[in-house]
Scaffold this motif. Sequence first.
Motif, PDB file in Angstrom:
ATOM      1  N   VAL A 169     -19.964  26.430 124.937  1.00 33.20           N
ATOM      2  CA  VAL A 169     -20.173  27.060 123.631  1.00 33.20           C
ATOM      3  C   VAL A 169     -19.363  26.264 122.608  1.00 33.20           C
ATOM      4  CG1 VAL A 169     -19.915  29.136 122.232  1.00 33.20           C
ATOM      5  CG2 VAL A 169     -20.473  29.334 124.672  1.00 33.20           C
ATOM      6  N   LEU A 170     -20.045  25.662 121.649  1.00 31.52           N
ATOM      7  CA  LEU A 170     -19.377  24.925 120.578  1.00 31.52           C
ATOM      8  C   LEU A 170     -19.392  25.835 119.355  1.00 31.52           C
ATOM      9  CD1 LEU A 170     -21.024  21.397 121.087  1.00 31.52           C
ATOM     10  CD2 LEU A 170     -19.043  22.399 122.270  1.00 31.52           C
ATOM     11  N   ALA A 229     -17.166  27.596 129.025  1.00 32.90           N
ATOM     12  CA  ALA A 229     -15.985  27.511 128.166  1.00 32.90           C
ATOM     13  C   ALA A 229     -16.413  27.475 126.710  1.00 32.90           C
ATOM     14  CB  ALA A 229     -15.154  26.275 128.493  1.00 32.90           C
ATOM     15  N   VAL A 230     -15.512  27.908 125.846  1.00 36.18           N
ATOM     16  CA  VAL A 230     -15.720  27.829 124.398  1.00 36.18           C
ATOM     17  C   VAL A 230     -14.849  26.710 123.850  1.00 36.18           C
ATOM     18  CG1 VAL A 230     -15.519  29.006 122.177  1.00 36.18           C
ATOM     19  CG2 VAL A 230     -16.218  30.302 124.214  1.00 36.18           C
ATOM     20  N   VAL A 231     -15.465  25.779 123.129  1.00 36.66           N
ATOM     21  CA  VAL A 231     -14.728  24.750 122.404  1.00 36.66           C
ATOM     22  C   VAL A 231     -14.733  25.183 120.947  1.00 36.66           C
ATOM     23  CG1 VAL A 231     -14.609  22.315 121.794  1.00 36.66           C
ATOM     24  CG2 VAL A 231     -15.428  22.993 124.062  1.00 36.66           C
ATOM     25  N   SER A 232     -13.560  25.563 120.434  1.00 33.78           N
ATOM     26  CA  SER A 232     -13.478  26.217 119.129  1.00 33.78           C
ATOM     27  C   SER A 232     -12.983  25.284 118.033  1.00 33.78           C
ATOM     28  CB  SER A 232     -12.551  27.435 119.212  1.00 33.78           C
ATOM     29  OG  SER A 232     -12.310  27.957 117.918  1.00 33.78           O
ATOM     30  N   VAL A 259     -10.813  26.661 124.351  1.00 30.45           N
ATOM     31  CA  VAL A 259      -9.900  25.603 123.938  1.00 30.45           C
ATOM     32  C   VAL A 259     -10.090  25.410 122.441  1.00 30.45           C
ATOM     33  CG1 VAL A 259     -11.514  23.720 124.513  1.00 30.45           C
ATOM     34  CG2 VAL A 259      -9.062  23.248 124.304  1.00 30.45           C
ATOM     35  N   ALA A 260      -9.020  25.575 121.684  1.00 25.45           N
ATOM     36  CA  ALA A 260      -9.079  25.540 120.221  1.00 25.45           C
ATOM     37  C   ALA A 260      -8.451  24.261 119.683  1.00 25.45           C
ATOM     38  CB  ALA A 260      -8.360  26.750 119.642  1.00 25.45           C
TER      39      ALA A 260
END
Length: 431
Positions: A169-170, A229-232, A259-260
């Motif tokens: 998820v971007l 995973a979310v890449v924030s 991961v922000a």
Amino acid sequence: MTYRARVTGAFLAAVLSTTAFNGAFAADDTIKVGILHSLSGTMAISETTLKDAMLMLIDEQNKKGGLLGKKLEAVVVDPASDWPLFAEKARELVSVDKVSAVFGCWTSVSRKSVLPVFEELNSILFYPVQYEGGEESQRNVFYTGAAPNQQAIPAVDYLMENEEVERWVLAGTDYVYPRTTNKILEAYLIAKGVKPEDIMINYTPFGHSDWQTIVSDIKKFGSAGKKTAVVSTINGDANVPFYKELGNQGIKAEDIPVVAFSVGEEELAGLDTGPLVGHLAAWNYFQSVDNPANAEFIKTWKAYTKNDKRVTNDPMEAHYIGFNMWLKAVEKAGTTDTDAVLDAMIGVSVPNLSGGYSTMMPNHHITKPVLIGEIQGDGQFETVWETPGLVVGDEWSDYLPDSKDLISDWRAPMSCGNFNVATGKCGGKGS
């Protein structure tokens, strides 16, 4: 070995050294330094601390004797998270206040707003935050934050290799930095074999507060039987309700890690970190880094702010590096004249706070380590991974077809921010 690697290797072998200068203040004479950070609006949560950090650095330098025998004077303005106002305030700093350099901006849209001003008036901006690259590595800007290869790409590699993530998820704020960074990451993920249907991309406006539906969609996307995973690249105060909603919907780091790239110690200070323990951030510095230089910096910061609870963060370190580089370049040039300082900056090397030295490269980017940190219950980060050495900032992404053959080198005779190594021509603005 690539052309870029040969240039980098040859240059690093010839890094310049400079000597410090301490002297008494000249009577009634100051060197003005501009501070261009939002003290109100959606970005104040992140930028106010950078204003305070610059005031501390200037104060500490004046205690050491100033610069070229003159006292440094801070000129602070508030562009109020209003992107056109950044340009107006930048022009005011350079034309009216006659500052010798400006330290400022956070978002890429604010930086892009001021670029024409610094080019037209031939002044210098030090930009302390991660960005998307690909803007000809402007001659009048020094990028002390991370390029994508110093933050975004290593973060994805970490999640692939250590968390075995397969779905992505971007999630970003709707402006140039998240969109361009996610364009790079999408191309990188597909090149790594990730299927397009395993990539979800979402953008929200600045200050977005209603995250219930989006977090629900993320939860559903992550329930397909593949590690997600979310890449924030969410920026500013929108992070507060985003992380709260993750907690509300029971999304834990072991299920769907986030991961922000824009959440550090300062942003966590306003959150209940309990539900966030285990989520990640990718930076080039954490307050928790254990070495004497960082310990001294933290001690000075807490004493200056008279607040033992004030935290440090990555963009503060970027300003620390950039400010000290500017001091050395001015001392080396013997003047604050823009053209002389621009030439003197290349090759300047100063201590960073992660251990070791950072160097200003010919592309106006610095060398940095890359760290992945895990959020702890006290709002600090535990480093769980780091690069074995320093990474040279790549101003043009190798993963986008329009930029893979481009480099930037502001040394004569090239003096080009957009040099095509395939054609041997400068396609951008040269001097």
